[in-house]
Design an enzyme around this catalytic site. Structure first.
Site, PDB file in Angstrom:
ATOM      1  N   ASP A  41      -0.624   1.693 -10.162  1.00  0.00           N
ATOM      2  CA  ASP A  41       0.768   1.261 -10.163  1.00  0.00           C
ATOM      3  C   ASP A  41       1.403   1.826  -8.905  1.00  0.00           C
ATOM      4  O   ASP A  41       1.240   3.005  -8.596  1.00  0.00           O
ATOM      5  CB  ASP A  41       1.524   1.712 -11.413  1.00  0.00           C
ATOM      6  CG  ASP A  41       2.698   0.779 -11.670  1.00  0.00           C
ATOM      7  OD1 ASP A  41       2.455  -0.373 -12.090  1.00  0.00           O
ATOM      8  OD2 ASP A  41       3.852   1.173 -11.417  1.00  0.00           O
ATOM      9  N   SER A  42       2.075   0.969  -8.183  1.00  0.00           N
ATOM     10  CA  SER A  42       2.487   1.375  -6.845  1.00  0.00           C
ATOM     11  C   SER A  42       3.791   0.702  -6.464  1.00  0.00           C
ATOM     12  O   SER A  42       4.275  -0.186  -7.162  1.00  0.00           O
ATOM     13  CB  SER A  42       1.384   1.015  -5.841  1.00  0.00           C
ATOM     14  OG  SER A  42       0.878  -0.281  -6.104  1.00  0.00           O
ATOM     15  N   GLY A  72       2.001  -7.907   0.032  1.00  0.00           N
ATOM     16  CA  GLY A  72       3.259  -7.288  -0.402  1.00  0.00           C
ATOM     17  C   GLY A  72       4.174  -6.909   0.747  1.00  0.00           C
ATOM     18  O   GLY A  72       4.491  -7.726   1.632  1.00  0.00           O
ATOM     19  N   ASP A 105       3.636  -4.877   3.189  1.00  0.00           N
ATOM     20  CA  ASP A 105       2.965  -4.368   4.399  1.00  0.00           C
ATOM     21  C   ASP A 105       3.631  -4.802   5.712  1.00  0.00           C
ATOM     22  O   ASP A 105       3.737  -3.985   6.633  1.00  0.00           O
ATOM     23  CB  ASP A 105       1.485  -4.790   4.409  1.00  0.00           C
ATOM     24  CG  ASP A 105       0.642  -3.951   3.459  1.00  0.00           C
ATOM     25  OD1 ASP A 105       1.083  -2.848   3.085  1.00  0.00           O
ATOM     26  OD2 ASP A 105      -0.455  -4.399   3.093  1.00  0.00           O
TER      27      ASP A 105
HETATM   28  P1  ITT Z   1      -0.983  -5.156 -11.385  1.00  0.00           P
HETATM   29  O1  ITT Z   1       0.105  -4.532 -12.231  1.00  0.00           O
HETATM   30  O2  ITT Z   1      -1.709  -6.252 -12.098  1.00  0.00           O
HETATM   31  O3  ITT Z   1      -1.914  -4.139 -10.804  1.00  0.00           O
HETATM   32  P2  ITT Z   1       1.206  -5.767  -9.569  1.00  0.00           P
HETATM   33  O4  ITT Z   1       1.285  -6.446  -8.249  1.00  0.00           O
HETATM   34  O5  ITT Z   1       2.185  -6.225 -10.629  1.00  0.00           O
HETATM   35  O6  ITT Z   1      -0.302  -5.877 -10.105  1.00  0.00           O
HETATM   36  P3  ITT Z   1       2.535  -3.222  -9.490  1.00  0.00           P
HETATM   37  O7  ITT Z   1       3.307  -3.459 -10.732  1.00  0.00           O
HETATM   38  O8  ITT Z   1       1.914  -1.873  -9.258  1.00  0.00           O
HETATM   39  O9  ITT Z   1       1.328  -4.232  -9.342  1.00  0.00           O
HETATM   40  O10 ITT Z   1       3.479  -3.611  -8.269  1.00  0.00           O
HETATM   41  C1  ITT Z   1       3.294  -3.052  -7.062  1.00  0.00           C
HETATM   42  C2  ITT Z   1       4.003  -3.876  -6.020  1.00  0.00           C
HETATM   43  O11 ITT Z   1       4.306  -2.986  -4.928  1.00  0.00           O
HETATM   44  C3  ITT Z   1       3.084  -4.950  -5.462  1.00  0.00           C
HETATM   45  O12 ITT Z   1       3.228  -6.166  -6.148  1.00  0.00           O
HETATM   46  C4  ITT Z   1       3.527  -5.013  -4.014  1.00  0.00           C
HETATM   47  O13 ITT Z   1       4.649  -5.836  -3.900  1.00  0.00           O
HETATM   48  C5  ITT Z   1       3.948  -3.574  -3.721  1.00  0.00           C
HETATM   49  N1  ITT Z   1       2.822  -2.835  -3.134  1.00  0.00           N
HETATM   50  C6  ITT Z   1       2.008  -1.930  -3.745  1.00  0.00           C
HETATM   51  N2  ITT Z   1       1.058  -1.508  -2.912  1.00  0.00           N
HETATM   52  C7  ITT Z   1       1.258  -2.156  -1.760  1.00  0.00           C
HETATM   53  C8  ITT Z   1       0.595  -2.170  -0.537  1.00  0.00           C
HETATM   54  O14 ITT Z   1      -0.523  -1.474  -0.335  1.00  0.00           O
HETATM   55  N3  ITT Z   1       1.079  -2.937   0.432  1.00  0.00           N
HETATM   56  C9  ITT Z   1       2.169  -3.696   0.234  1.00  0.00           C
HETATM   57  N4  ITT Z   1       2.841  -3.769  -0.898  1.00  0.00           N
HETATM   58  C10 ITT Z   1       2.398  -3.005  -1.904  1.00  0.00           C
END
Ligand code: ITT
Length: 213
Positions: free
Chosen positions: A80-81, A165, A167
């Site tokens: 989660d990020s 995302g 980036d």
């Molecule tokens: P999952 O829950 O299925 O893993 P998700 O995309 O919904 O997929 P998150 O809820 O963790 O995942 O959302 C993290 C968002 O943060 C992700 O959709 C991107 O928009 C952004 N993000 C996370 N890591 C990133 C990265 O390495 N580079 C760019 N954007 C990132």
């Protein structure tokens, strides 16, 4: 050929994360990762929509990993990020995937929204960071988390075409955006740092079950 490697489920629906996690966990110079990394589709499971209500990255990562480990019987890795922009009081943060609500069609729209909200904010005040919490859950219920953070600032305009995302709008201290890095991202990113901290636990994984795949 793959039967001897421990299986590891990557519990995400985000193709960008899958690509990066596979690359980060593949040892350099070797063709094969030490783990047989499977997506939910490859493992024959559907990810439950468990995480979106979580109030913290850790809560979300743990919920995603536990649900996937439970559904598959495999060790499951979730991430989660998000991106935290200081001039926006830390937003979008844990809501990064949904920032701006349903009217946002894609990552491009969300990047444009952040740039609009930072109009007039000078470079020195555009500080930001990417944060990732990874959770590794076992079917027996044990779960561990690790964190990775990378500091930077928000660009004045998108730069670069790699990654996913946010980036293109995230600048590293050397002025390149995360989307200009290519493979280098998988050595320095928040996700790479979190997975590096998790490596000793991953190294202890043993093949699951006697029947292999
Ligand atoms: P999952 O829950 O299925 O893993 P998700 O995309 O919904 O997929 P998150 O809820 O963790 O995942 O959302 C993290 C968002 O943060 C992700 O959709 C991107 O928009 C952004 N993000 C996370 N890591 C990133 C990265 O390495 N580079 C760019 N954007 C990132």
């Amino acid at each position: 050929m793959n039967g001897a490697r421990p299986r590891l489920l990557v519990a995400t629906g985000n193709a960008g994360k899958v690509r990066e996690i596979r690359a980060i966990l593949a040892p350099s110079g070797q063709q094969q990762s030490a783990w047989d990394i499977q997506t939910p589709a490859e493992a024959g499971i559907t990810l439950a929509l468990v995480a979106e209500g979580g109030r913290s990255y850790a809560e979300n990562a743990i919920a995603k990993a536990i649900a996937a480990a439970h559904a598959s019987g495999l060790p499951a890795l979730a991430d989660d990020s998000g991106i935290e922009v200081d001039a926006l009081d830390g937003a979008p943060g844990v809501t990064s995937a949904r920032y701006g609500g349903p009217s946002m069609r894609n990552d491009h729209d969300r990047n444009a929204l952040i740039l609009r909200r930072l109009e007039g904010v000078p470079p020195a005040k555009r500080t930001a960071r990417f944060r990732a919490i990874v959770a590794l859950a076992f079917s027996g219920g044990r779960v561990v988390t690790r964190e990775g953070v990378v500091e930077g600032r928000i660009a004045l305009a998108p730069q670069g075409v790699n990654g996913f995302g946010y980036d293109p709008i995230f600048l590293l201290p050397d002025g390149r955006s995360m989307a200009e890095l290519g493979d280098e991202k998988d050595r320095i990113s928040h996700r790479a740092l979190a997975l590096a901290a998790l490596r000793p636990l991953l190294a202890a994984l043993r093949p699951q079950g006697s029947a292999g795949r």
